[in-house]
Design a protein around this motif. Structure first.
Motif, PDB file in Angstrom:
ATOM      1  N   ARG A  63      -1.260  11.398  15.435  1.00 40.72           N
ATOM      2  CA  ARG A  63      -0.098  10.546  15.178  1.00 40.72           C
ATOM      3  C   ARG A  63       0.615  10.156  16.464  1.00 40.72           C
ATOM      4  O   ARG A  63       0.706  10.944  17.408  1.00 40.72           O
ATOM      5  N   THR A  64       1.123   8.924  16.468  1.00 41.38           N
ATOM      6  CA  THR A  64       1.824   8.398  17.646  1.00 41.38           C
ATOM      7  C   THR A  64       3.272   8.023  17.349  1.00 41.38           C
ATOM      8  O   THR A  64       3.982   7.588  18.245  1.00 41.38           O
ATOM      9  N   GLY A  65       3.694   8.148  16.094  1.00 38.71           N
ATOM     10  CA  GLY A  65       5.059   7.770  15.738  1.00 38.71           C
ATOM     11  C   GLY A  65       5.197   6.313  15.341  1.00 38.71           C
ATOM     12  O   GLY A  65       6.298   5.791  15.264  1.00 38.71           O
ATOM     13  N   SER A  66       4.089   5.653  15.059  1.00 35.67           N
ATOM     14  CA  SER A  66       4.124   4.246  14.659  1.00 35.67           C
ATOM     15  C   SER A  66       3.672   4.107  13.205  1.00 35.67           C
ATOM     16  O   SER A  66       3.176   5.060  12.587  1.00 35.67           O
ATOM     17  N   PHE A  67       3.806   2.884  12.686  1.00 36.91           N
ATOM     18  CA  PHE A  67       3.356   2.619  11.314  1.00 36.91           C
ATOM     19  C   PHE A  67       1.867   2.893  11.158  1.00 36.91           C
ATOM     20  O   PHE A  67       1.395   3.211  10.067  1.00 36.91           O
ATOM     21  N   ASP A  68       1.118   2.789  12.227  1.00 37.54           N
ATOM     22  CA  ASP A  68      -0.322   3.047  12.166  1.00 37.54           C
ATOM     23  C   ASP A  68      -0.661   4.496  11.818  1.00 37.54           C
ATOM     24  O   ASP A  68      -1.822   4.812  11.557  1.00 37.54           O
ATOM     25  N   ASP A  69       0.331   5.376  11.812  1.00 32.56           N
ATOM     26  CA  ASP A  69       0.102   6.758  11.410  1.00 32.56           C
ATOM     27  C   ASP A  69      -0.200   6.872   9.916  1.00 32.56           C
ATOM     28  O   ASP A  69      -0.766   7.857   9.472  1.00 32.56           O
ATOM     29  N   VAL A  70       0.199   5.860   9.133  1.00 33.75           N
ATOM     30  CA  VAL A  70      -0.099   5.823   7.705  1.00 33.75           C
ATOM     31  C   VAL A  70      -1.453   5.141   7.533  1.00 33.75           C
ATOM     32  O   VAL A  70      -1.618   3.982   7.900  1.00 33.75           O
ATOM     33  N   LEU A  71      -2.419   5.855   6.983  1.00 35.84           N
ATOM     34  CA  LEU A  71      -3.751   5.288   6.781  1.00 35.84           C
ATOM     35  C   LEU A  71      -3.755   4.319   5.598  1.00 35.84           C
ATOM     36  O   LEU A  71      -4.328   3.243   5.666  1.00 35.84           O
ATOM     37  N   TYR A  72      -3.129   4.740   4.500  1.00 40.62           N
ATOM     38  CA  TYR A  72      -3.034   3.941   3.279  1.00 40.62           C
ATOM     39  C   TYR A  72      -2.126   4.685   2.305  1.00 40.62           C
ATOM     40  O   TYR A  72      -1.623   5.769   2.623  1.00 40.62           O
ATOM     41  N   PHE A  73      -1.925   4.112   1.136  1.00 47.49           N
ATOM     42  CA  PHE A  73      -1.161   4.754   0.074  1.00 47.49           C
ATOM     43  C   PHE A  73      -2.086   5.048  -1.097  1.00 47.49           C
ATOM     44  O   PHE A  73      -3.083   4.361  -1.294  1.00 47.49           O
ATOM     45  N   ARG A  74      -1.751   6.098  -1.873  1.00 52.76           N
ATOM     46  CA  ARG A  74      -2.539   6.462  -3.049  1.00 52.76           C
ATOM     47  C   ARG A  74      -1.594   6.782  -4.208  1.00 52.76           C
ATOM     48  O   ARG A  74      -0.443   7.180  -3.992  1.00 52.76           O
ATOM     49  N   PRO A  75      -2.068   6.623  -5.447  1.00 50.41           N
ATOM     50  CA  PRO A  75      -1.225   6.929  -6.604  1.00 50.41           C
ATOM     51  C   PRO A  75      -0.825   8.401  -6.640  1.00 50.41           C
ATOM     52  O   PRO A  75      -1.598   9.278  -6.252  1.00 50.41           O
ATOM     53  N   THR A  76       0.399   8.650  -7.121  1.00 50.58           N
ATOM     54  CA  THR A  76       0.867  10.034  -7.253  1.00 50.58           C
ATOM     55  C   THR A  76       0.622  10.603  -8.636  1.00 50.58           C
ATOM     56  O   THR A  76       0.639  11.819  -8.801  1.00 50.58           O
ATOM     57  N   GLY A  77       0.447   9.728  -9.631  1.00 50.77           N
ATOM     58  CA  GLY A  77       0.309  10.198 -11.008  1.00 50.77           C
ATOM     59  C   GLY A  77       1.645  10.322 -11.721  1.00 50.77           C
ATOM     60  O   GLY A  77       1.698  10.635 -12.910  1.00 50.77           O
ATOM     61  N   GLU A  78       2.744  10.078 -10.995  1.00 53.34           N
ATOM     62  CA  GLU A  78       4.068  10.119 -11.606  1.00 53.34           C
ATOM     63  C   GLU A  78       4.261   8.898 -12.507  1.00 53.34           C
ATOM     64  O   GLU A  78       3.579   7.887 -12.338  1.00 53.34           O
ATOM     65  N   PRO A  79       5.215   8.964 -13.432  1.00 53.64           N
ATOM     66  CA  PRO A  79       5.505   7.783 -14.261  1.00 53.64           C
ATOM     67  C   PRO A  79       5.911   6.597 -13.386  1.00 53.64           C
ATOM     68  O   PRO A  79       6.500   6.770 -12.319  1.00 53.64           O
ATOM     69  N   ASP A  80       5.591   5.390 -13.844  1.00 48.98           N
ATOM     70  CA  ASP A  80       5.924   4.174 -13.096  1.00 48.98           C
ATOM     71  C   ASP A  80       7.425   4.034 -12.900  1.00 48.98           C
ATOM     72  O   ASP A  80       8.226   4.494 -13.727  1.00 48.98           O
ATOM     73  N   ALA A  81       7.798   3.390 -11.801  1.00 49.41           N
ATOM     74  CA  ALA A  81       9.205   3.076 -11.533  1.00 49.41           C
ATOM     75  C   ALA A  81       9.664   1.999 -12.510  1.00 49.41           C
ATOM     76  O   ALA A  81       8.879   1.141 -12.928  1.00 49.41           O
ATOM     77  N   ALA A  82      10.927   2.032 -12.864  1.00 50.20           N
ATOM     78  CA  ALA A  82      11.505   1.026 -13.762  1.00 50.20           C
ATOM     79  C   ALA A  82      11.551  -0.327 -13.053  1.00 50.20           C
ATOM     80  O   ALA A  82      11.836  -0.383 -11.852  1.00 50.20           O
ATOM     81  N   PRO A  83      11.267  -1.421 -13.766  1.00 49.60           N
ATOM     82  CA  PRO A  83      11.258  -2.748 -13.137  1.00 49.60           C
ATOM     83  C   PRO A  83      12.538  -3.089 -12.376  1.00 49.60           C
ATOM     84  O   PRO A  83      12.469  -3.730 -11.334  1.00 49.60           O
ATOM     85  N   ASP A  84      13.694  -2.663 -12.842  1.00 54.76           N
ATOM     86  CA  ASP A  84      14.939  -3.016 -12.147  1.00 54.76           C
ATOM     87  C   ASP A  84      15.052  -2.364 -10.769  1.00 54.76           C
ATOM     88  O   ASP A  84      15.881  -2.760  -9.956  1.00 54.76           O
ATOM     89  N   THR A  85      14.167  -1.405 -10.448  1.00 58.60           N
ATOM     90  CA  THR A  85      14.207  -0.763  -9.130  1.00 58.60           C
ATOM     91  C   THR A  85      13.381  -1.509  -8.086  1.00 58.60           C
ATOM     92  O   THR A  85      13.507  -1.227  -6.906  1.00 58.60           O
ATOM     93  N   TYR A  86      12.541  -2.451  -8.514  1.00 60.70           N
ATOM     94  CA  TYR A  86      11.719  -3.174  -7.545  1.00 60.70           C
ATOM     95  C   TYR A  86      11.710  -4.695  -7.710  1.00 60.70           C
ATOM     96  O   TYR A  86      11.313  -5.408  -6.798  1.00 60.70           O
ATOM     97  N   LEU A  87      12.169  -5.221  -8.817  1.00 63.01           N
ATOM     98  CA  LEU A  87      12.103  -6.669  -9.040  1.00 63.01           C
ATOM     99  C   LEU A  87      12.883  -7.465  -7.997  1.00 63.01           C
ATOM    100  O   LEU A  87      12.485  -8.565  -7.627  1.00 63.01           O
ATOM    101  N   ASN A  88      13.977  -6.926  -7.500  1.00 65.61           N
ATOM    102  CA  ASN A  88      14.767  -7.649  -6.499  1.00 65.61           C
ATOM    103  C   ASN A  88      14.098  -7.658  -5.119  1.00 65.61           C
ATOM    104  O   ASN A  88      14.583  -8.294  -4.204  1.00 65.61           O
ATOM    105  N   ARG A  89      12.974  -6.980  -4.975  1.00 71.10           N
ATOM    106  CA  ARG A  89      12.262  -6.940  -3.689  1.00 71.10           C
ATOM    107  C   ARG A  89      11.072  -7.912  -3.661  1.00 71.10           C
ATOM    108  O   ARG A  89      10.388  -7.998  -2.658  1.00 71.10           O
ATOM    109  N   LEU A  90      10.820  -8.591  -4.754  1.00 67.72           N
ATOM    110  CA  LEU A  90       9.660  -9.501  -4.815  1.00 67.72           C
ATOM    111  C   LEU A  90       9.912 -10.775  -4.053  1.00 67.72           C
ATOM    112  O   LEU A  90      10.961 -11.269  -3.924  1.00 67.72           O
TER     113      LEU A  90
END
Length: 77
Positions: free
Chosen positions: A50-77
């Motif tokens: 790791r170097t402390g940059s965004f490149d330290d994240v390889l990718y994202f994977r599902p957690t298996g948790e319940p989906d976030a409610a639409p009102d928590t992300y719709l304003n970010r589209l």
């Protein structure tokens, strides 16, 4: 410069507590299973690489948790 499993999904990932989303790869699941509101977590490079940059994240994977409610992300589209 990334080693991505094919096929993969490029998604707008809304991080908890952040005001903006980031564009990132989602892996470790079928492309057809990716959906809006899916909870994901970062998969990081090994600590010694790791170097402390965004490149330290390889990718994202599902957690298996319940989906976030639409009102928590719709304003970010």
């Amino acid at each position: 410069g990334r080693d991505l499993q094919l096929p993969y999904v490029a998604a707008s990932v809304a991080l908890d507590g952040a005001d903006i989303s980031i564009f990132a790869a989602v892996q470790e699941c079928a492309v057809a299973d990716v959906r809006m509101g899916m909870r994901v977590e970062a998969v990081w490079k090994p600590d010694e690489e790791r170097t402390g940059s965004f490149d330290d994240v390889l990718y994202f994977r599902p957690t298996g948790e319940p989906d976030a409610a639409p009102d928590t992300y719709l304003n970010r589209l």
